[in-house]
Structures are given as structure tokens and as C-alpha cells.
Scaffold this active site. Structure first.
Site, PDB file in Angstrom:
ATOM      1  N   SER A  38      -6.512   5.727   1.471  1.00  0.00           N
ATOM      2  CA  SER A  38      -7.348   7.598   1.670  1.00  0.00           C
ATOM      3  C   SER A  38      -8.692   7.863   0.705  1.00  0.00           C
ATOM      4  CB  SER A  38      -6.230   8.308   0.771  1.00  0.00           C
ATOM      5  OG  SER A  38      -4.603   8.214   0.561  1.00  0.00           O
ATOM      6  N   GLU A  56      -0.080   7.790 -11.893  1.00  0.00           N
ATOM      7  CA  GLU A  56       0.225   7.949 -10.911  1.00  0.00           C
ATOM      8  C   GLU A  56       1.915   8.472  -9.920  1.00  0.00           C
ATOM      9  OE1 GLU A  56      -0.446   4.821  -7.472  1.00  0.00           O
ATOM     10  OE2 GLU A  56      -0.618   6.060  -6.205  1.00  0.00           O
TER      11      GLU A  56
HETATM   12  C1  LIG Z   1      -0.131   9.366   2.719  1.00  0.00           C
HETATM   13  C2  LIG Z   1      -0.134   7.858   2.122  1.00  0.00           C
HETATM   14  C3  LIG Z   1      -1.786   7.661   0.890  1.00  0.00           C
HETATM   15  C4  LIG Z   1      -1.565   6.815   1.148  1.00  0.00           C
HETATM   16  N1  LIG Z   1      -2.950   6.339  -0.008  1.00  0.00           N
HETATM   17  C5  LIG Z   1      -2.538   5.039  -0.161  1.00  0.00           C
HETATM   18  C6  LIG Z   1      -3.898   4.309  -1.055  1.00  0.00           C
HETATM   19  O1  LIG Z   1      -5.056   5.945  -1.556  1.00  0.00           O
HETATM   20  N2  LIG Z   1      -4.215   3.636  -0.971  1.00  0.00           N
HETATM   21  C7  LIG Z   1      -3.335   2.419  -1.306  1.00  0.00           C
HETATM   22  O2  LIG Z   1      -3.264   1.415  -1.659  1.00  0.00           O
HETATM   23  N3  LIG Z   1      -2.324   2.158  -0.169  1.00  0.00           N
HETATM   24  C8  LIG Z   1      -2.400   3.983  -0.590  1.00  0.00           C
HETATM   25  N4  LIG Z   1      -0.564   4.182   0.484  1.00  0.00           N
HETATM   26  C9  LIG Z   1      -0.118   3.040   1.355  1.00  0.00           C
HETATM   27  C10 LIG Z   1       0.856   3.536   0.238  1.00  0.00           C
HETATM   28  O3  LIG Z   1       1.333   3.027  -0.778  1.00  0.00           O
HETATM   29  C11 LIG Z   1       2.005   2.112   1.059  1.00  0.00           C
HETATM   30  O4  LIG Z   1       2.522   3.098   2.090  1.00  0.00           O
HETATM   31  C12 LIG Z   1       3.374   2.247  -0.011  1.00  0.00           C
HETATM   32  O5  LIG Z   1       3.085   1.743  -0.915  1.00  0.00           O
HETATM   33  C13 LIG Z   1       4.332   1.197   0.835  1.00  0.00           C
HETATM   34  O6  LIG Z   1       3.188   0.142   1.786  1.00  0.00           O
HETATM   35  P1  LIG Z   1       3.893  -0.107   3.209  1.00  0.00           P
HETATM   36  O7  LIG Z   1       3.739   0.751   3.781  1.00  0.00           O
HETATM   37  O8  LIG Z   1       3.475  -1.354   3.319  1.00  0.00           O
HETATM   38  O9  LIG Z   1       5.327  -0.422   3.145  1.00  0.00           O
HETATM   39  P2  LIG Z   1       5.624  -1.804   3.076  1.00  0.00           P
HETATM   40  O10 LIG Z   1       6.401  -2.598   2.193  1.00  0.00           O
HETATM   41  O11 LIG Z   1       6.307  -2.116   4.476  1.00  0.00           O
HETATM   42  O12 LIG Z   1       7.894  -1.400   3.486  1.00  0.00           O
HETATM   43  C14 LIG Z   1       8.619  -0.338   4.430  1.00  0.00           C
HETATM   44  C15 LIG Z   1      10.035   0.011   4.876  1.00  0.00           C
HETATM   45  O13 LIG Z   1      10.843  -1.419   3.465  1.00  0.00           O
HETATM   46  C16 LIG Z   1      11.231  -0.737   2.933  1.00  0.00           C
HETATM   47  N5  LIG Z   1      11.195  -2.072   1.535  1.00  0.00           N
HETATM   48  C17 LIG Z   1      10.222  -2.850   1.528  1.00  0.00           C
HETATM   49  N6  LIG Z   1      10.217  -4.025   0.140  1.00  0.00           N
HETATM   50  C18 LIG Z   1      11.654  -3.781   0.273  1.00  0.00           C
HETATM   51  C19 LIG Z   1      12.872  -4.334  -0.736  1.00  0.00           C
HETATM   52  N7  LIG Z   1      12.054  -5.199  -1.741  1.00  0.00           N
HETATM   53  N8  LIG Z   1      14.123  -4.010  -1.096  1.00  0.00           N
HETATM   54  C20 LIG Z   1      14.203  -2.582  -0.660  1.00  0.00           C
HETATM   55  N9  LIG Z   1      13.459  -2.092   1.004  1.00  0.00           N
HETATM   56  C21 LIG Z   1      12.249  -2.773   1.035  1.00  0.00           C
HETATM   57  C22 LIG Z   1      10.146   0.276   1.692  1.00  0.00           C
HETATM   58  O14 LIG Z   1      10.659   1.302   1.110  1.00  0.00           O
HETATM   59  C23 LIG Z   1      10.164   0.812   3.019  1.00  0.00           C
HETATM   60  O15 LIG Z   1      10.667   1.641   3.580  1.00  0.00           O
HETATM   61  C24 LIG Z   1      -0.507   5.707   0.869  1.00  0.00           C
HETATM   62  C25 LIG Z   1       0.522   5.910   1.730  1.00  0.00           C
HETATM   63  C26 LIG Z   1       0.734   6.587   2.285  1.00  0.00           C
HETATM   64  C27 LIG Z   1       1.909   7.506   3.730  1.00  0.00           C
END
Ligand SMILES: Cc1cc2nc3c(=O)[nH]c(=O)nc-3n(C[C@H](O)[C@H](O)[C@H](O)COP(=O)(O)OP(=O)(O)OC[C@H]3O[C@@H](n4cnc5c(N)ncnc54)[C@H](O)[C@@H]3O)c2cc1C
Length: 382
Positions: A165, A249
Site C-alpha cells: 500500500s 496492526e
Molecule cells: C487492501 C490491501 C492492502 C494490503 N496492503 C499490504 C501492504 O501494505 N503490505 C503488505 O505486505 N501486504 C499488503 N497486503 C497483502 C495482504 O497481507 C495479503 O493479501 C494477505 O496476507 C493474504 O495473502 P495472499 O494475498 O498472498 O493470499 P494467499 O496467502 O495466497 O491466500 C489465498 C487464500 O488461501 C487461504 N489460505 C492460505 N493459506 C492457508 C492455510 N494455511 N490454511 C487455510 N487457508 C489458507 C487464505 O486464507 C486465502 O483465502 C494488502 C492486501 C490488501 C487486500
């Protein structure tokens, strides 16, 4: 202490006095048309507002005076935060610094980093972003691949972050990078660095969200030099630091007030004599908000005592963002309005805006599944 023990905390008198002061500041800002109340308060980036807020002494209030703060309690900050969110103030520029990066630097930063950076953050003239997530390393943060290699006088970072972000408009990023092997625990070999966004070898690239806004980015690092005094904590201790940071956070009122403006507009729409169905739904929403507020204040009290309530924070985020997700759905049931970004109707626009943003509430800062699994582990169920 059991993880489910949320001790009731009464806000101290000084916090309530600060509440009146920030309220007055915000009323003045609105009266002078310096900002329009925003529906997504803490993700609306307005550097000018943050600078005025900093000049008035409302950023970094818990930090010591020598670093630009006022040595106030976390409970005082809690009252200030509530007022900012309730007023729809555009807090996106300073939010990450005030909520987590500043406290992280204060606890683990070098003297140089603290002296140079914290006063700028408290003044609202410099801003932070968070460089944790990577492609394929979001939930499984311990698997980050961005590498930091030791060079003369510091480290050279190479790799990629995603969903960062405000990377295109902040001054610094806290970057989690790999400085060694994962080890048996999978949590070893990680280090946090403060990266100056004007450094060579760093380039953000825009990602547009569902609503068409440019808030987050991919960020590419190519041999980006970071001096030794910008290491946060000890080399290899990054995992413990990140875990502590997430308690800040995940536990604040920003985790249940993201669509508070829509909730207020709903109350206005149903008017002073709501029917039975609206009374029941709105009553239930108010009681959920009141419980979340008590839990969040309780965590602020724990943070004041130096605790790291990571599991309790996960609970507030899980329950709080579930509440936020339910708000547009309940509004939809109670008021027959077609969400629209182009209708000349404030309420239709508010609905469209919130419906498009709502999916992100339960993703940012850790997904519901991950939080539930942390809570289960905290309870000894896994
Ligand atoms: C508006 C917004 C702002 C953000 N800003 C930042 C930022 O400033 N800095 C930053 O570093 N990140 C940021 N993020 C990222 C955010 O932290 C991640 O999107 C989030 O942690 C999920 O990771 P991912 O997108 O890789 O999804 P994934 O980890 O790929 O997950 C996809 C799906 O699989 C599920 N899943 C994954 N692993 C498991 C498990 N072991 N057991 C059960 N279910 C599981 C998850 O719950 C999810 O539903 C932002 C995200 C959003 C939406």
C-alpha cells in the site's frame, strides 16, 4: 493469562480530554472545508491532512518527547484513533507509521534511525509503507524470497514485494527479507530493514483495485543498498519482530470501523422511527460494535503494559472484519438502493464504494482462515 481473557479497561480521564481536543480539531477542519469526511478514512491518503495533524501533536502520541511524541498511553491513542475514524478523516498517509512502523522503530531501531526518522513521522512529514507480502508469500509469510546479502557497510536487497500500500507515495518501507536459511522452525533467517524509497534499485509498479483506485503496488528491488544502521532489531530475528508488529496492526478500531460512515448513513436513512426489522438489525450492529470496542480497548491496555497479545489481536481482527463485511449486506436488506458509482445519490455511491472495498477488509493484514488457525493454536486446539 488465558488467551480469551480480555480484561475490561476504562479509558483514563486524560484520554477523554484528548478525545475532546481531537474532536475540536476535526470539527474545525471540516468547518473550514479542509477535508470531506471519507468513507475509507484510514486508507485515504492526504499528506496535507497528516501534516496538520502532526503539527497539532496527534501523531506518534505514545512516543517519547525526544522523538517527537508526547509519552501518552496507548489508551489515549485509542481514543484519538476512534475519533479520527468516526469523523472519516483521511488518515492513509500517516497510518502505517503511527500504528506500527513507528512503534517498531522505537523498540528495535538503531539510535540513528530513531533520531532521524521518528520526529519526521510524528510531524506528519514522512510516511511509511509495509513491505511484507510477496507473490506466493502472503499467508505463508515465512516463505519470503526477497534476499538481503551482506555488503560493505550494509546489505543489498534483491527481490519483489506485492500489494504494498502507498509504495508510490511513501518515504520509507519496512521490508522483510531473507538473510539466511529458514532452519527447522521455518522462521529463521529473516530480517527487517528500513528502506529509503529514494534509494537506487527500487521501483514500484501500480496495481489498480476493484474500485479502480491506485493504492497498492508491486515493488521491485535490484541490488538496493541499505546501510547497517537501517536494520531493525538483530539480523535473523525478523520473524519475532513481525509477529510483535502484527499485534499493533490487527487490534485497533481500524479493524471494525472501516465502513463506519456507511453505518452512519444507514442510521440517517432509516430515520428516527425505524420499523421493527431495522431496529433489530441496527441494535445488533451497535451491540457488536460495543463488544469489539471493549476488546480492542482491552488490547490497548495490554500493549501499554508491554505485553504482545498476538492471539487476542487476531480475534479482534477476525471478529471486527467479519462485522465490517456484514455492514453492506445488512444495509442492502434494510434500504432498497442500487449501488452505483455514477448515480447522483450519496447513499447509492456510498454503497457502491463499500461493496467494492469490502472483500479487502478480511484480506489485508491477514486472512480470516489464517487468523482462525492462530486462534485455534492459541487455544491449544492444533
Ligand atoms: C487492501 C490491501 C492492502 C494490503 N496492503 C499490504 C501492504 O501494505 N503490505 C503488505 O505486505 N501486504 C499488503 N497486503 C497483502 C495482504 O497481507 C495479503 O493479501 C494477505 O496476507 C493474504 O495473502 P495472499 O494475498 O498472498 O493470499 P494467499 O496467502 O495466497 O491466500 C489465498 C487464500 O488461501 C487461504 N489460505 C492460505 N493459506 C492457508 C492455510 N494455511 N490454511 C487455510 N487457508 C489458507 C487464505 O486464507 C486465502 O483465502 C494488502 C492486501 C490488501 C487486500
Amino acid at each position: 493469562m488465558s488467551v480469551f481473557e480480555f480484561q475490561s479497561v476504562a479509558l483514563p480521564k486524560v484520554a477523554e480530554i484528548e478525545r475532546l481536543e481531537i474532536r475540536e480539531f476535526l470539527q474545525r477542519e471540516i468547518a473550514e472545508k479542509r477535508f470531506e469526511p471519507h468513507r475509507c478514512s484510514w486508507s485515504s491518503f492526504d499528506a496535507g491532512f497528516s501534516q496538520r495533524l502532526g503539527a497539532a501533536g496527534f501523531i506518534g502520541v505514545t512516543w517519547p518527547e525526544q522523538y517527537g511524541g508526547r509519552g501518552a498511553s496507548t489508551l489515549t491513542r485509542f481514543a484519538i484513533t476512534e475519533e479520527l475514524l468516526a469523523a472519516g478523516a483521511p488518515c492513509g498517509a500517516h497510518w502505517a507509521a503511527d500504528r506500527q512502523s513507528g512503534p517498531q522503530l522505537l523498540k528495535y531501531g538503531s539510535d540513528e534511525a530513531k533520531t532521524k526518522i521518528l520526529p519526521q513521522l510524528a510531524a506528519g512529514t514522512s510516511f511509511f509503507g509495509i513491505g511484507m507480502s510477496e507473490p506466493n508469500s502472503g499467508s505463508d509469510l515465512a516463505s519470503v524470497k526477497t534476499k538481503a546479502v551482506k555488503v560493505d557497510g550494509g546489505y543489498a536487497i534483491t527481490g519483489q514485494k506485492i500489494w504494498t500500500s502507498n509504495a508510490h507515495r511513501v518515504d520509507y518501507l519496512i521490508v522483510l527479507a531473507r538473510t539466511g536459511d529458514r532452519g527447522e522452525s521455518r522462521h529463521e533467517g529473516l530480517t527487517q530493514f528500513v528502506v529509503d524509497m529514494t534509494s537506487d534499485g527500487i521501483s514500484p509498479r501500480a496495481i489498480h483495485d476493484l474500485a479502480g483506485n491506485h493504492e497498492f503496488n508491486e515493488v521491485f528491488f535490484d541490488d538496493c543498498f541499505v546501510p547497517d544502521d537501517m536494520i531493525v532489531g538483530e539480523v535473523g530475528e525478523g520473524w519475532n519482530l513481525v509477529t510483535g508488529e502484527l499485534a499493533f496492526e490487527r487490534s485497533g478500531p481500524d479493524r471494525f470501523l472501516s465502513d463506519y460512515q456507511l453505518f452512519r448513513e444507514l442510521v440517517d436513512q432509516v430515520g428516527p422511527t425505524p420499523d421493527r426489522c431495522a431496529s433489530i438489525e441496527i441494535g445488533a450492529m451497535v451491540s457488536r460494535l460495543a463488544s469489539l470496542r471493549k476488546m480492542s480497548a482491552s488490547i490497548a491496555g495490554m500493549l501499554d503494559q508491554g505485553a504482545q497479545p498476538a492471539v487476542q489481536a487476531a480475534m479482534v481482527k477476525e471478529l471486527g472484519t467479519a462485522f465490517e463485511r456484514s455492514v453492506p449486506e445488512i444495509v442492502r436488506k434494510l434500504v432498497p438502493v442500487e449501488p452505483s458509482q455514477i448515480a447522483h445519490d450519496d447513499f447509492a455511491e456510498a454503497m457502491a464504494d463499500t461493496v467494492l472495498r469490502a472483500p479487502s477488509f478480511t484480506l489485508r493484514g491477514g486472512t480470516r482462515e489464517i487468523l482462525k488457525s492462530m486462534i485455534a493454536r492459541g487455544l491449544g486446539l492444533r
